[in-house]
Scaffold this motif. Structure first.
Motif, short mmCIF file in Angstrom:
data_model
loop_
_atom_site.label_atom_id
_atom_site.label_comp_id
_atom_site.label_asym_id
_atom_site.label_seq_id
_atom_site.Cartn_x
_atom_site.Cartn_y
_atom_site.Cartn_z
N ARG B 536 43.92 59.93 38.30
CA ARG B 536 42.62 59.65 38.56
C ARG B 536 41.96 61.02 38.86
O ARG B 536 42.36 61.96 39.36
N ASP B 537 40.83 61.11 38.17
CA ASP B 537 40.01 62.41 38.69
C ASP B 537 38.79 62.07 39.86
O ASP B 537 37.94 61.27 39.43
N TYR B 538 39.11 62.70 40.90
CA TYR B 538 38.27 62.43 42.04
C TYR B 538 36.75 62.71 41.72
O TYR B 538 35.65 61.89 42.39
N GLU B 539 36.61 63.50 40.94
CA GLU B 539 34.94 64.01 40.70
C GLU B 539 34.50 63.18 39.59
O GLU B 539 33.32 63.30 39.20
N ALA B 540 35.30 62.17 39.03
CA ALA B 540 34.88 61.32 37.90
C ALA B 540 34.02 60.15 38.41
O ALA B 540 33.92 59.90 39.81
N LYS B 541 33.23 59.77 37.70
CA LYS B 541 32.34 58.45 38.04
C LYS B 541 33.15 57.58 38.60
O LYS B 541 34.21 57.19 38.03
N PRO B 542 32.72 56.76 39.41
CA PRO B 542 33.72 55.60 39.87
C PRO B 542 33.70 54.47 38.87
O PRO B 542 33.05 54.35 38.29
N GLN B 543 35.06 54.06 38.87
CA GLN B 543 35.45 52.91 37.86
C GLN B 543 35.30 51.47 38.70
O GLN B 543 35.51 51.31 39.78
N ARG B 544 35.11 50.44 37.50
CA ARG B 544 35.05 49.18 38.04
C ARG B 544 36.52 48.91 38.19
O ARG B 544 37.40 48.92 37.43
N CYS B 545 36.83 48.46 39.56
CA CYS B 545 38.49 48.19 39.72
C CYS B 545 38.40 46.94 40.63
O CYS B 545 39.84 46.69 41.20
N GLY B 552 33.96 34.24 47.00
CA GLY B 552 33.08 35.21 47.49
C GLY B 552 33.47 36.18 48.52
O GLY B 552 32.70 37.32 48.67
N VAL B 553 34.67 35.96 49.11
CA VAL B 553 34.90 36.80 50.33
C VAL B 553 36.21 37.75 49.91
O VAL B 553 36.54 38.91 50.48
N THR B 554 37.23 37.24 49.16
CA THR B 554 38.36 37.98 48.69
C THR B 554 38.11 38.93 47.61
O THR B 554 37.76 38.52 46.71
N LEU B 555 38.47 40.18 47.92
CA LEU B 555 38.27 41.09 46.75
C LEU B 555 39.85 41.58 46.43
O LEU B 555 40.76 41.97 47.41
N SER B 556 40.21 41.52 45.19
CA SER B 556 41.36 41.87 44.47
C SER B 556 41.23 43.43 44.01
O SER B 556 40.43 43.60 43.01
N VAL B 557 42.03 44.35 44.22
CA VAL B 557 41.90 45.74 43.76
C VAL B 557 42.99 45.87 42.35
O VAL B 557 44.30 45.46 42.68
N THR B 583 51.31 40.29 43.58
CA THR B 583 49.88 40.03 43.34
C THR B 583 49.02 41.49 43.64
O THR B 583 49.60 42.22 44.41
N ALA B 584 47.87 41.72 43.25
CA ALA B 584 47.26 42.94 43.66
C ALA B 584 46.78 42.97 45.09
O ALA B 584 47.10 41.94 45.84
N ARG B 585 46.68 44.38 45.38
CA ARG B 585 46.26 44.62 46.84
C ARG B 585 44.75 43.76 47.09
O ARG B 585 44.05 43.81 45.96
N ARG B 586 44.81 43.20 48.16
CA ARG B 586 43.69 42.22 48.28
C ARG B 586 42.87 42.61 49.73
O ARG B 586 43.62 42.83 50.58
N TYR B 587 41.64 42.30 49.71
CA TYR B 587 40.81 42.69 50.97
C TYR B 587 40.09 41.41 51.21
O TYR B 587 39.89 40.53 50.40
N ARG B 588 39.65 41.01 52.35
CA ARG B 588 38.58 40.26 52.84
C ARG B 588 37.70 40.57 53.46
O ARG B 588 37.47 41.29 54.20
#
Lengths: 76, 694
Positions: B536-545, B552-557, B583-588
């Motif tokens: 990953r290039d830190y200075e590149a444009k953010p990617q959809r991931c 609507g509240v659980t986010l999977s990375v 499973t992918a890393r998840r956040y709520r």
């Protein structure tokens, strides 16, 4: 999961990262309390590591020096 | 004898210039130098031509073949010790010597391969006519061979001898000290130049008002105008400063500074012809054409002194009179006040302000002559010995000031001290000051704390006070408190166990988080021991991931596509859920975090982040967390819901004024809400038109 002690380790590389390492967490807090500096910080990776927004290195160095710090700069 | 490193550098420059000539021109120039007997491939011919430049017997013959004016042109370049000149300056010098032939002498030397044009990138040379207003250079080996050509200058020396006891010479340290002081100032704050390569007013005023740079010279009571500006221009031309993108910044001290005072003084003499924007009477004086008479008049003064009898003395008035008669540009540029004495004041200022401190001349009763060193530089006399050194020459005071006795100073000591102590006063005894800022700059330039304390101890007449060493130690350790990595490579492992193992194996040295590590220098780790999952290039444009689950509240990375910014940014809105491989890393989404984020970010910025990372704005559930508390509170009330059989019938009820006024709100295609007290009235109105409500 067991890890082969001599095998290759899976890893992801993050290149061209601009970050500030502080001696201790209190110093990191002190830096984040500075409004102008905090605006250039993208986030806190850990209690002693601040991630700087891309392209904002010079502004961070200016602000650190204004605060009286003499940061050691490691160029990549 | 193998060529010197300097010869190799200049030979490369000559070779590069030749390779820019179109082939017929390159062949004709190389043929004049090499005189080949057979037709040779172009590259081979050019290589031989460049090799010829360092072959003294051949070069002597080629110089002899040139017209007299071209020979004198090369001699002027050689005696100046500056291989690179503006063509117009050279034409001025030749005109002063009586060769007002225009560009012809330069062209002859260019055609003979003894001069080369200074070219810009990708510039092709089809003929030498375009060089007329540009710059040229010669190989120093050629210039040295040409020094023997006589310039036929007159001997202006007088018979009368001044009293021997009145002879004064300088120690040669004045200008190296000023240049070191200006280097230090530029190191602290680089100087930007205007588009015309001139100084901005604020920098000009700063240099003019600087106390250290403007200190009067030690040996003679002569104050040159804008001496700080001259120091800056001089430092830039002799390699102490570099110019990049219109900004002057401090370079490392040239290696000449390690070679003794005489080597440095010759380097300063060589840089003089490159300083155009300064004048001994007017100070900083940029001209529209960029051409000033100072470089040419200055060189002619030295050459006239070199032409004088070595033991006799010259009166500055005679030098001025010769320039007045022969150097039109100089005469025309003199201010009205200097015209009355035919420029003697100008010549005196140049001699006493420039030549004397450089140890080139000695002065007695308003007469001057070249010193032994001056005769070495301009008349080819043997080099004098470097002055004896007195290593113990400084004294460190407990208040962190350093007193330096000038007798023991030399360029190497000046350069070393300049790196970590600030010049505060120049005089018979100079003063420096140790400071946190200068210590920091020294450390940044690669100097270490032991190097600083060793320098002080080595040159000090008395032991360095322990308090001063402690102070240096404290300043140095302060620098260790914050380290900024400008472009580091971070290695993210899949687990903390793997990071531990990477540290044990020496792949990374620093643990930044539980899974992220870095080498000590922030550089690339050894890739042979890694299986790269992603880059990953830190200075590149953010990617959809990130994907938002249906709730609507659980986010999977998507771990492979995620970058470092995501990890720190997502934490502003959501809390991590316990890991549940594979499973992918998840956040709520966390209502508290979202609301806290909204204190520093607008809803539009939060939406922009979610759009960048998930492809859609903040979910309705997220909006509920964020906006719910800000809107008017929901109302609970007892109401009656009436459901009609079709949407058309519902539309009719809402359109007919008799029923519309009794309906509070439509809930859907067929449902409306009626307040309890209107219920009976609605039932009656509907029954009047034949609709019975159940």
């Amino acid at each position: 999961m067991t890890i082969n002690p001599t095998g290759r380790l899976s890893a992801k590389l993050h290149r061209r990262v601009c970050l500030v390492l502080t001696e201790d967490a209190v110093l990191a807090e002190e830096l984040l309390a500075r409004k102008k500096l905090a605006a250039e910080v993208a986030g806190r990776l850990s209690e002693k590591v601040l991630l700087i927004r891309p392209g904002r290195l010079d502004a961070v160095l200016d602000e650190l020096r204004k605060m009286g710090h003499t940061p050691q700069i490691v160029k990549g | 004898m193998p060529p010197s490193p300097n010869d190799v550098i200049w030979s490369d420059r000559c070779r590069q210039a030749l390779s820019r000539y179109i082939e017929p021109l390159a062949r004709s120039v190389a043929a004049l130098l090499v005189r080949p007997r057979t037709n040779q491939p172009l590259n081979e011919l050019l290589d031989k031509a460049v090799a010829t430049l360092t072959n003294p017997p051949v070069i002597d013959r080629r110089i002899r073949d040139l017209p007299e004016s071209s020979r004198k042109l090369l001699a002027l370049i050689g005696l100046s010790h500056q291989p690179r000149w503006k063509v117009e300056h050279l034409l001025t010098l030749l005109a002063a010597l009586g060769y007002a032939e225009g560009f012809a002498p330069v062209q002859s030397a260019l055609e003979a391969g003894l001069l080369f044009p200074v070219l810009t990138t990708d510039q092709q040379v089809e003929s030498f006519t375009a060089v007329a207003t540009a710059e040229i250079f010669t190989h120093p080996a050629v210039a040295t061979r040409a020094c023997g050509v006589s310039l036929d200058l007159p001997d202006l020396a007088k018979e009368e001898q001044p009293a021997l006891h009145a002879i004064r010479t300088a120690d040669g340290l004045d200008w190296p000290l000023r240049l070191a002081a200006v280097w230090q100032q530029v190191q602290a704050a680089p100087i930007r130049l205007t588009q015309a390569n001139l100084l901005f007013k604020k920098d000009l005023h700063r240099l003019q008002a600087d106390d250290v740079l403007s200190t009067p010279p030690m040996d003679l009571a002569l104050c040159l105008p804008d001496v700080g500006v001259l120091a800056l221009l001089w430092a830039a031309k002799c390699g102490l400063l570099t110019e990049h993108n219109g900004e002057l910044s401090a370079a490392t001290f040239p290696t000449t500074w390690e070679q003794g005072i005489l080597a440095v003084l010759i380097e300063l003499v060589a840089a003089l012809p490159r300083i155009d924007n300064w004048n001994p009477l007017l100070g900083y004086n940029p001209t529209e054409t960029g051409l000033s008479p100072t470089p040419t008049a200055g060189l002619l003064i030295f050459l006239l002194l070199a032409a004088a009898h070595p033991d006799r003395w010259v009166v500055p008035t005679d030098l001025a009179r010769w320039l007045w008669d022969h150097h039109d540009l100089w005469t025309g540029s003199l201010p009205p006040s200097a015209v009355t004495d035919q420029g003697t004041e100008w010549v005196q200022a140049y001699l006493l302000g420039i030549a004397f401190p450089l140890q080139l001349i000695e002065v007695a009763e308003n007469r001057v002559r070249l010193t032994r060193f001056g005769r070495h530089v301009f008349a080819g006399a043997p080099a004098p010995l470097d002055p004896p050194s007195f290593p113990q020459t400084l004294f460190v005071q407990p208040n962190a000031e350093i007193l330096v006795y000038r007798q023991g100073l030399n360029p190497a000591v000046i350069a070393t001290l300049s790196r970590f102590a600030r010049w505060k006063g120049l005089g018979p005894a100079c003063t420096l000051e140790l400071s946190a800022e200068q210590t920091y700059r020294a450390l940044e330039s690669g100097m270490t704390l032991p190097m600083m304390s060793q320098t002080l101890t080595q040159y000090s007449t008395r032991p360095v006070p322990p308090a001063v060493i402690d102070l240096l130690q404290r300043w140095a350790s302060k620098r260790e408190r914050i380290t900024v990595f400008s472009s580091a490579v971070l290695v993210e492992f899949t687990s903390s166990t793997e990071l531990d193992q990477a540290i044990n194996r020496g792949i990374v040295a620093l643990r930044l988080t539980d899974r992220i590590g870095m080498t000590a220098s922030g550089g690339e780790p050894g890739l042979a021991q890694l299986r790269l999952l992603a880059n990953r290039d830190y200075e590149a444009k953010p990617q959809r991931c990130v994907t938002v689950d249906e709730d609507g509240v659980t986010l999977s990375v998507d771990a492979a596509a995620a970058d470092l910014l995501l990890d720190v940014e997502i934490g502003r809105f959501a809390s991590p859920l316990p890991p549940a491989p594979p499973t992918a890393r998840r956040y709520r989404l966390d209502p508290d975090l979202l609301r806290r984020a909204a204190e520093s970010l607008s809803l539009a910025e939060i939406d922009a982040w979610f759009t960048d990372r998930t492809g859609q704005p903040l979910s309705p559930a997220g909006r509920l967390f964020l906006l719910g508390p800000q809107l008017s509170p929901p109302i609970s009330a007892r109401l009656t819901v009436i459901r009609f059989p079709t949407p058309e019938l519902t539309d009719g009820v809402l359109q007919w004024p008799d029923t519309r006024r009794l309906i509070r709100e439509r809930l859907g295609p067929t449902a409306v809400v009626v307040e309890l007290e209107n219920m009976e009235l609605l039932r009656k109105v509907l029954s009047d038109i034949g609709i019975a409500m159940v």
